[in-house]
Design an enzyme around this catalytic site. Structure first.
Site, PDB file in Angstrom:
ATOM      1  CE  LYS A   1       3.615 -13.381   7.181  1.00  0.00           C
ATOM      2  NZ  LYS A   1       2.481 -12.679   7.805  1.00  0.00           N
TER       3      LYS A   1
ATOM      4  CE1 TYR B   1      13.622   5.798 -20.450  1.00  0.00           C
ATOM      5  CE2 TYR B   1      14.127   4.505 -18.479  1.00  0.00           C
ATOM      6  CZ  TYR B   1      13.855   4.569 -19.843  1.00  0.00           C
ATOM      7  OH  TYR B   1      13.803   3.427 -20.587  1.00  0.00           O
TER       8      TYR B   1
END
Length: 834
Positions: free
Chosen positions: A502, A728
């Site tokens: 999965k 940033y």
């Protein structure tokens, strides 16, 4: 020529039946790797988990007529077969190949050690192929099974053999010595690999030295203190073979002390290394196009052997300078036009071609398989017989198209053209193929590139492979297989294995992992949602697939693609039963989820009577398994809860199975429970994160192999002054003259923002470099002030063997599951098999 009668005499076995004397040329141990049924001898090996005798009927139907067995065979069941009965099939394999080895009186080089065995073997092949017709171990075939398969193909036309041998526990090398019986030995080095099977490093060295018990010469490095002492003791013990024959001779080399080959200096430039030495008081040197220490050591071992063989220093220098990289793995990459490309473009011989074709055969994701093949050099066969054998091999492996490149294969193209259904085209040179290359000629197919080095097939690879983002996730399929086999070794013989694929196989890919698991005989797959299961079915996965989160909207797909849903509530049971009835089906397989304490999904104890009534009164569904989910199986402090869950599961599943009136598979154990709670293995276990090399309980972590390596490259290097800021928000400030490297990965690729400002680190040139500033969407800056000579294009390891993903998870205050499943789909996956 060997046949059943002669082999029976060699093994002193009982010839149960003989219906003819067909020539036996190939030994077959794996039913999935059948290529030449008429000339194959099947030897079914028996282990605690698998008895290969079960594959005899299938192989007999496919045309195999020669068998060695250790179990009685029903009289008359195989009327056209030759059957030899022995006590132990593994022992018979070893004895047969050891006898075969005795028929040849050629130089045989045996190589053992902790590291470098395969590289030394392949480099020796490159260095000596002009002088000898060489047979060598394919890839890293050095085990109790790999060595016999390597030695068996030895023929009269061979003039030199090179075989490697590896062991993982005491007593194994004695068997391999009889099979290889080397005349010359090379002990590469000694390290920590496979230490768990030995009391200490000296025991491991002494066990490996058994390979050279009957050898004439042993080449080794004196600089490994324990190795040197063990070799000298071994040499004294071996002594003289008899009064007329010399015993084992030693050829030592050293960078520190006097030796037969005394290395005086190693001078490295950016791209090569000059190795200076004294040999018999004469200064000599070689130059190799590598700078790493491992390559230097491997080259010196090869140098020592060439000196022993009496080769001129000028020839040695010329050939060493031309040493090439060794492809240690088969790489599977995304290609143009929805193709997959398997790159094995560094060598081309029959042994490695067979291995590559077997890997190609595993791939089910495309309807067509293509092989681009160069001339096969140094085969020892005539071109006509060689390419007839290659054509037959392609036919057996279901190849749809072959492209031959080279004068020899082009001259023998009729061998391929006469095969019905095999498309073929031929080119005299790689350049000619590239000039006529058309992208549209390759659509929805798996393409194997298999070429000798001189044909430069890497140029073809660049045309076929999809251009990728320089951040890639490498998936080691051999490591997945190793981890699966390790967990299987912990299981009781009758316990089945369900593999969890999965979430894109925990970030590792879907059909690529499923293909491997299907090939290795895993019993079940489990996916989270139906669309994952449908995708696996579309790519050729035929094994049972359980869907753990079935939604009513997906019921049509589940029924159409023969997926098996988990049923966890009476409402879901009712809805799915109605869908099955509308589809006109009966006995559709389902899996019943019981809630034993996780309190997420599943039937509770109070639901069992009603659930049992509905299931027993309806013929629409058939319960294939009943299962539950452990909440804390990896935590010793929560073992009381695990025990409670196990007891409740026993009670609930027994009540349900009694009402159903037929046997169902019961499973509750996950990866951690397989090892920590063997009493909960039951009929099946579910292997998840452990398959990908992570032991959440940390009890067998050293026995697992890491599967994934996330790597990127340096885009730009910046030289900053004190006070300059990075990223940033200007959150990182240079305290002095600094150097930063901007690398091509960001949070859009799955690198967590939580690792900003030094919280996370990456490996650059083998050293940890902290994150400088805030992790951006597509870029991360690293402080590399302390790492010299960082340049644009340098490789950067985000996590992998040398920087475990578990460490990344600790830095990010999360778990490895989240890191692995968070790797973005824009990060290209490259799959390889060692």
């Amino acid at each position: 020529m060997y046949n059943a009668e002669s082999i029976s005499k060699v093994l002193k076995g009982e010839l149960l039946q003989q219906t003819g004397n067909p020539e036996i040329e190939h030994i077959l141990l794996d039913s999935r790797k059948l290529s030449f049924p008429e000339t194959s001898l099947f030897i079914p090996l028996v282990s605690s988990r698998r008895n290969a005798h079960q594959y005899i009927p299938e192989l007999y139907e496919k045309g195999v007529s020669n068998f060695i067995v250790s179990e009685p065979v029903p009289e008359g069941k195989y009327p056209k077969a030759n059957i030899i009965l022995v006590k132990d099939t593994m022992q018979a394999l070893h004895s047969l190949v050891a006898w075969h080895r005795q028929q040849f009186h050629i130089p045989v080089i045996g190589i053992t050690g902790s590291n470098g065995k395969t590289i030394v073997k392949e480099w020796l092949y490159q260095l000596l192929e002009k002088d000898y017709n060489i047979i060598r171990s394919p890839k890293s075939y050095n085990s109790q099974i790999g060595v016999p398969l390597s030695v068996w193909p030895t023929k009269q036309e061979h003039t030199l053999a090179i075989f490697e041998a590896g062991i993982s526990q005491p007593g194994e090398m004695e068997h391999l010595e009889k099979i290889i019986r080397p005349t010359v030995g090379i002990f590469t080095n000694i390290g920590e690999a496979h230490n768990e099977g030995f009391l200490n490093i000296r025991q491991k060295i002494n066990e490996k030295l058994v390979l050279f018990s009957k050898s004439e010469l042993l080449i080794y490095c004196k600089d490994y203190l324990a190795l040197n002492e063990c070799v000298l003791n071994f040499h004294n013990l071996v002594g003289k073979k008899d009064s007329h024959e010399s015993g084992l001779q030693l050829f030592s080399w050293s960078r520190k002390t006097e030796a037969d080959l005394r290395i005086t200096s190693v001078d490295k430039s950016e791209h090569d290394s000059r190795i200076n030495a004294l040999y018999q008081t004469t200064p000599i040197h070689i130059t190799i196009p590598f700078v790493d220490e491992g390559s230097v050591e491997n080259a010196i071992h090869c140098w020592a052997l060439m000196l022993h063989l009496g080769m001129s220093q000028s020839v040695i220098q010329q050939r060493m300078d031309q040493l090439g990289n060794i492809a240690m793995r088969l790489e599977l990459k995304q290609g143009i036009n929805n193709c997959s490309v398997i790159n094995d473009s560094y060598n081309s011989d029959l042994g490695s071609l067979t291995i590559a074709l077997e890997f190609l055969q595993q791939q089910q994701q495309h309807p067509s398989r293509t092989v681009i093949l160069s001339d096969i050099l140094q085969s020892g066969k005539s071109d006509a017989s060689l390419y007839e054998e290659v054509a037959s091999l392609l036919l057996q492996k279901g190849i749809n198209k072959v492209i031959g490149i080279g004068k020899n294969i082009t001259r023998e193209k009729k061998s391929f053209q006469q095969i019905t259904g095999l498309k073929s085209s031929f080119f005299l040179t790689t350049e000619e193929f590239i000039q006529q290359f058309n992208q549209q000629d390759f659509q929805h197919e798996t393409i194997l590139l298999k070429g000798a080095r001189v044909f430069e097939f890497e140029r073809i690879g660049k045309l076929l492979e999809q251009k990728v983002h320089q951040t890639i996730l490498e998936i080691n399929l051999s490591a997945v297989a190793h981890n699966v086999k390790h967990y299987q070794s912990l299981l009781k013989p009758a316990t089945k294995l369900m593999a969890m694929v999965k979430a894109f196989s925990y970030g590792s890919g879907s059909f690529e992992i499923a293909n491997l698991l299907q090939f290795h005989g895993v019993d079940y797959l489990a996916v989270a949602y139906a669309d994952e299961g449908v995708e696996l079915r579309r790519t050729g996965i035929t094994m049972p697939i359980m869907v753990m989160n079935p939604e009513p909207a997906s019921f049509d797909a589940i029924l159409q693609w023969n997926l098996e849903p988990e049923i966890y509530s009476l409402q879901l049971l009712k809805l799915f039963s109605e869908e099955v009835q509308l589809a006109g089906k009966t006995g559709f397989p389902v899996h019943i989820k019981l809630d034993t304490g996780m309190h997420r999904l599943g039937f509770e104890k109070k639901d069992i009577p009603e659930l049992a009534r509905i299931l027993s009164e309806s013929s629409l569904l058939k319960v294939n398994s009943v299962f539950s989910h452990l909440a804390a199986s990896e935590d010793p402090a929560m073992d009381h809860l695990t025990k409670q869950q196990g007891q409740l599961f026993f009670e609930m599943s027994h009540e349900l199975q009694k009402a159903l009136g037929y046997a169902v598979i019961r499973h509750i154990a996950n990866s951690a429970a397989i090892e920590r709670h063997p009493d909960l293995q039951l009929d099946m276990v579910r292997l998840g994160i452990g398959m990908y090399g992570i032991d959440s309980a940390n009890t067998i972590q050293d026995q697992l192999r890491p599967v994934s390596t996330l790597k990127t490259t340096v885009a730009q290097v910046k030289h900053l002054a004190a006070g300059d800021t990075v990223g940033y928000g200007a959150k990182w400030v240079a305290k002095g003259p600094s150097v930063t490297a901007t690398v091509r990965i960001g949070y859009a690729d799955g690198y967590p923002r939580r690792l900003s400002n030094g919280q996370g680190k990456m490996l650059v040139r083998g050293q940890l470099a902290p994150v400088a500033g805030i992790v951006a969407m597509d870029m991360v800056m690293l402080d590399v002030t302390h790492i010299p000579d960082v340049t644009e294009g340098d490789e950067v390891i985000v996590f992998g063997d040398t920087l475990p993903v578990q460490q990344l998870a600790v830095w990010a205050d999360t778990i490895p599951y989240e890191i692995l499943t968070g790797i973005s789909q824009r990060v290209k996956r490259v799959y390889f098999e060692e």
